[in-house]
Design an enzyme around this catalytic site. Structure first.
Site, PDB file in Angstrom:
ATOM      1  N   THR A  54       0.902  -1.183   0.036  1.00  0.00           N
ATOM      2  CA  THR A  54       0.000   0.069   0.011  1.00  0.00           C
ATOM      3  C   THR A  54       0.904   1.323  -0.019  1.00  0.00           C
ATOM      4  O   THR A  54       0.362   2.281  -0.604  1.00  0.00           O
ATOM      5  CB  THR A  54      -1.102   0.001   1.283  1.00  0.00           C
ATOM      6  OG1 THR A  54      -1.671  -1.151   1.240  1.00  0.00           O
ATOM      7  CG2 THR A  54      -1.794   1.254   1.265  1.00  0.00           C
ATOM      8  N   TYR A  78      -8.005   0.705  -3.631  1.00  0.00           N
ATOM      9  CA  TYR A  78      -6.717   1.334  -4.508  1.00  0.00           C
ATOM     10  C   TYR A  78      -6.064   0.223  -5.018  1.00  0.00           C
ATOM     11  O   TYR A  78      -6.373  -1.073  -4.705  1.00  0.00           O
ATOM     12  CB  TYR A  78      -5.851   1.948  -3.720  1.00  0.00           C
ATOM     13  CG  TYR A  78      -5.403   1.470  -2.561  1.00  0.00           C
ATOM     14  CD1 TYR A  78      -4.282   0.508  -2.627  1.00  0.00           C
ATOM     15  CD2 TYR A  78      -6.252   1.400  -1.227  1.00  0.00           C
ATOM     16  CE1 TYR A  78      -3.899  -0.131  -1.397  1.00  0.00           C
ATOM     17  CE2 TYR A  78      -5.779   0.684  -0.094  1.00  0.00           C
ATOM     18  CZ  TYR A  78      -4.750  -0.094  -0.091  1.00  0.00           C
ATOM     19  OH  TYR A  78      -4.188  -0.719   0.783  1.00  0.00           O
ATOM     20  N   THR A 111       1.065  -4.210   4.305  1.00  0.00           N
ATOM     21  CA  THR A 111       1.011  -4.451   5.863  1.00  0.00           C
ATOM     22  C   THR A 111       0.151  -6.102   5.924  1.00  0.00           C
ATOM     23  O   THR A 111       0.394  -6.443   7.056  1.00  0.00           O
ATOM     24  CB  THR A 111      -0.137  -3.347   6.216  1.00  0.00           C
ATOM     25  OG1 THR A 111      -1.333  -3.607   5.451  1.00  0.00           O
ATOM     26  CG2 THR A 111       0.403  -2.113   6.085  1.00  0.00           C
ATOM     27  N   ASP A 112      -0.238  -6.498   4.978  1.00  0.00           N
ATOM     28  CA  ASP A 112      -1.022  -7.830   5.333  1.00  0.00           C
ATOM     29  C   ASP A 112       0.091  -8.960   5.814  1.00  0.00           C
ATOM     30  O   ASP A 112      -0.519  -9.695   6.681  1.00  0.00           O
ATOM     31  CB  ASP A 112      -1.663  -8.538   3.856  1.00  0.00           C
ATOM     32  CG  ASP A 112      -2.708  -7.466   3.704  1.00  0.00           C
ATOM     33  OD1 ASP A 112      -3.135  -6.911   4.403  1.00  0.00           O
ATOM     34  OD2 ASP A 112      -3.473  -7.916   2.531  1.00  0.00           O
ATOM     35  N   LYS A 144      -0.594  -7.168  12.969  1.00  0.00           N
ATOM     36  CA  LYS A 144      -1.742  -6.299  12.338  1.00  0.00           C
ATOM     37  C   LYS A 144      -2.846  -6.766  12.692  1.00  0.00           C
ATOM     38  O   LYS A 144      -3.450  -7.713  12.951  1.00  0.00           O
ATOM     39  CB  LYS A 144      -1.836  -6.385  10.669  1.00  0.00           C
ATOM     40  CG  LYS A 144      -2.888  -5.446  10.087  1.00  0.00           C
ATOM     41  CD  LYS A 144      -2.813  -5.510   8.491  1.00  0.00           C
ATOM     42  CE  LYS A 144      -3.559  -4.841   7.907  1.00  0.00           C
ATOM     43  NZ  LYS A 144      -3.602  -4.896   6.254  1.00  0.00           N
ATOM     44  N   GLU A 186      -4.791 -27.995  28.666  1.00  0.00           N
ATOM     45  CA  GLU A 186      -6.148 -28.398  27.549  1.00  0.00           C
ATOM     46  C   GLU A 186      -5.411 -29.355  26.790  1.00  0.00           C
ATOM     47  O   GLU A 186      -6.449 -30.222  26.660  1.00  0.00           O
ATOM     48  CB  GLU A 186      -6.001 -26.861  26.440  1.00  0.00           C
ATOM     49  CG  GLU A 186      -6.229 -25.707  27.111  1.00  0.00           C
ATOM     50  CD  GLU A 186      -7.878 -25.675  27.777  1.00  0.00           C
ATOM     51  OE1 GLU A 186      -8.542 -26.595  27.366  1.00  0.00           O
ATOM     52  OE2 GLU A 186      -8.177 -24.816  28.369  1.00  0.00           O
TER      53      GLU A 186
END
Length: 356
Positions: free
Chosen positions: A40, A54, A120-121, A193, A313
């Site tokens: 981006t 975009y 950023t992903d 993120k 767990e």
């Protein structure tokens, strides 16, 4: 008898002296290399109102740097276009190629810091990978933006300015790979993120290492996990990365994905479990069967914060499974890939997850 110099010669000499002084001043500044990979921060929208809609990875690095002349006051810059891609498609080969280039640059005496512009992903994954495999104390900073440079209130310019400022700073050395977004300096290991439509998208549950304000760094904590110069892994010794995948846990999950990954030949499978890395009852036997075939099973959690406790767990000792500690599934995958270039058993793999 003294002969006066012609005015034009005097003026030319003055200009030459000024140019020499400027060149010397620029040469004295830290040399920061900006490696561009797309994303981006290199994107463009059809109008200033397009902050979410975009096209990523359009603007080349030279144009990106030329659009921010203020950088010249911070560092002497060199730009390289390593890739031009949207980061959701950043694969293992991208990671290896980028890390090798970063490693080579850190070995150059004339390079003081490195900035990587990135989508950023998967920015957090690349930052963590570099944190594990690049042996250098020189500042390495990964940066992106949530809005393209064509949008109103675009965040990329300031993020990039801050990244170069941090990479040029001596006090950023030895702190591992860093991420500068939204005025914060984050650890590449811890940051993730957390939202997709706000500029303050990158957060760490342990908090930022510091902030950068008007080109000055303010530090509040330091990373304690092993990284960079203290890592036992070195990109120069890694030729390929083993296959590691992620299966998502939920209450009504079936075993199709687990079995398919086993047939595909994965070396490790990250289980993104609920809560404390919990595994649905119907998936336990499938994971045990995969471990019996030699596949490492790593229990992580799909919960954003917290960490997975061993033998809580699930009986990890009994099943010979590994827990991912506080690493989210996508980062657990990165560490498992790197670790399996050396680790040969689950105990060694678990040690690595505790230490890194």
């Amino acid at each position: 008898m003294r002969i006066a110099q012609p005015a034009h010669r005097w003026f030319a000499g003055l200009l030459l002296s000024a140019a020499s002084a400027l060149a010397l001043a620029q040469a004295a500044k830290p040399h920061v290399v900006v490696l561009a990979t797309g994303g981006t921060i290199a994107g463009a929208g059809a109008s200033t109102l397009n902050s979410v809609t975009y096209v990523a990875a359009k603007v080349p690095v030279e144009k990106l740097l030329a659009g921010l002349p203020e950088l010249a006051s911070v560092a002497r810059l060199t730009g390289e276009q390593v890739f031009q891609t949207a980061s959701e498609s950043f694969n293992n080969e991208h990671l290896l190629t980028l890390a090798r280039r970063v490693s080579a640059l850190t070995k150059q005496a004339d390079v003081d810091g490195i900035v990587i512009t990135h989508g950023t992903d998967t920015l957090e994954e690349t930052a963590y990978f570099l944190n594990l495999v690049v042996h250098s104390a020189k500042p390495i900073v990964v940066v992106g933006s949530m809005r393209p440079g064509t949008a109103l209130s675009a965040d990329g310019a300031l993020n990039l300015y801050n990244a170069v400022s941090v990479a040029a700073s001596q006090d950023a050395a030895g702190k591992g790979v860093l991420v500068t977004m939204n005025d914060e300096i984050q650890s590449g290991r811890d940051v993730a993120k957390s939202i997709n439509i706000k500029t303050e998208a990158f957060k760490s549950q342990w908090g930022p290492l510091g902030m950068v304000v008007e080109g000055r760094n303010y530090w509040f904590r330091a990373p304690v996990k092993r990284h960079t110069v203290h890592s036992e892994f070195d990109i120069d010794a890694i030729e390929t990365l083993p296959a590691v995948d992620i299966v998502y846990g939920y209450g009504n999950m079936n075993t199709t994905g687990i079995e398919a990954y086993g047939k595909a030949g994965v070396k490790a499978l990250i289980h993104a479990g609920t809560g404390n890395g919990s595994v649905a009852a119907q998936a336990v036997d499938a994971l045990k069967a995969l471990r019996a075939q030699g596949v490492q099973i790593v229990r992580s959690s799909r919960v954003p914060d917290g960490f997975v406790l061993r033998n809580a767990e699930q009986p990890d000792d009994k099943y010979d499974w590994v827990v991912a500690h506080d690493l989210r599934p996508q980062k657990a995958r990165i560490l498992a890939m790197v670790a399996l270039t050396k680790a040969r058993d689950s105990k060694e793999l678990q040690r690595i997850f505790w230490e890194y």
